[in-house]
Each structure stands twice: as structure tokens, then as C-alpha cells.
Design a protein around this motif. Structure first.
Motif, short mmCIF file in Angstrom:
data_model
loop_
_atom_site.label_atom_id
_atom_site.label_comp_id
_atom_site.label_asym_id
_atom_site.label_seq_id
_atom_site.Cartn_x
_atom_site.Cartn_y
_atom_site.Cartn_z
N ARG A 81 -1.62 -5.35 -4.84
CA ARG A 81 -0.79 -4.87 -4.27
C ARG A 81 -0.93 -3.19 -4.36
N LEU A 134 4.66 1.83 -0.96
CA LEU A 134 5.61 0.48 -1.87
C LEU A 134 6.72 1.73 -1.31
N VAL A 167 -3.29 -3.04 -1.10
CA VAL A 167 -2.43 -3.22 0.09
C VAL A 167 -1.76 -1.07 0.13
N ARG A 191 3.60 3.31 4.99
CA ARG A 191 4.80 2.60 4.17
C ARG A 191 4.32 1.03 4.38
N TYR A 192 4.88 0.39 3.54
CA TYR A 192 4.50 -0.87 4.41
C TYR A 192 6.00 -1.44 5.36
N ASP A 193 7.11 -0.47 5.28
CA ASP A 193 8.18 -1.30 5.87
C ASP A 193 7.78 -1.33 7.51
N LEU A 253 -2.95 1.38 3.11
CA LEU A 253 -1.28 1.70 3.45
C LEU A 253 -1.66 3.30 3.51
#
Length: 136
Positions: free
Chosen positions: A35, A104, A38, A48-50, A42
Motif C-alpha cells: 500500500r 489513497l 503504491v 489518486r488510486y481511484d 501515485l
């Protein structure tokens, strides 16, 4: 066959729970490290992850995005454009800007969960879908 199958299932369940208990600390440490990795990757691009969720390949994501406010969609598009630009230039965001990023923090996943829950409810009720759910 009934009691024997029940005993085997119980034994299998106990073994499975024991193995899970043994490996849970390792899993949690790897999960936290992954996590963090990542998130750091990013941050380098200001994403962002989304932002990685693709509306053209998933109708639920497309439906969730259609429900988001326009300013949220505009911010997403700007992040994607900036990430593409700096990727093509083979550079990263400056460290001070990376520090301000929140990779995140979800903005799409709550809406996506709502869309998926609605689709599950519609399926359970046997009702028709309010929109066409076919890929282009």
C-alpha cells in the motif's frame, strides 16, 4: 457419508483457520508495504488510486462517474493529463508537491459501491436496469 463429510469439513475448516492465523501477520506486513509503495508511486505522478479505474471497461465505474459532481470529474481529468505529461517528459512531480498529494483518498469508490449495491438489489428484485449496460 453424512457424519464423515461433516467431520472432514470441520477438520478442513480448523486447518484453514490455523494456517490463516499463522500467515496473517506476514500478510498484514506485506499489505502495508505494498500500500505504501503504491501510494508513493501515485504521488510521483500526482494521481489518486481511484484515477486508475477505467470507465470504458467497467459499466459500474462509468455509472458511478456520471453521478460525481463536475468539479470532481474536472480535477480527475486534470490529474490524468498532468500524469501523462510528466510521464512523457520522464520526470516526476517536485517533492514539495508530492508531499501534498493524497493518493489513497477515495472519491469514486464510495459511489461505485453504491452503484454495485443498487445493481445487486435490482438483480435480487428482478427489475430492469435503468440504463443500458453494454460496452461500446
Amino acid at each position: 457419508p453424512g457424519p464423515l463429510l461433516s467431520a472432514t469439513t470441520t477438520t478442513t475448516t480448523m486447518v484453514l483457520k490455523s494456517v490463516q492465523a499463522i500467515f496473517r501477520p506476514f500478510y498484514n506486513s506485506f499489505r502495508a508495504a505494498y500500500r505504501e509503495r503504491v501510494a508513493n508511486d501515485l504521488k510521483k505522478y500526482g494521481l489518486r488510486y481511484d484515477d486508475l479505474l477505467d470507465p470504458s471497461g467497467n459499466m459500474d465505474v462509468a455509472a458511478a462517474m456520471s453521478r460525481l459532481p463536475q468539479e470532481v470529474l474536472d480535477a480527475r481529468n486534470q490529474r490524468l493529463k498532468r500524469a501523462l505529461d510528466i510521464s512523457l517528459k520522464h520526470v516526476y512531480l517536485p517533492k514539495d508537491i508530492q508531499a501534498k498529494q493524497t493518493p489513497l483518498e477515495p472519491y469514486l469508490r464510495p459511489m461505485l459501491r453504491q452503484v454495485q449495491a443498487e445493481m445487486k438489489e435490482r438483480k435480487m428484485l428482478g427489475t430492469k436496469k435503468p440504463y443500458d449496460r453494454q460496452l461500446p
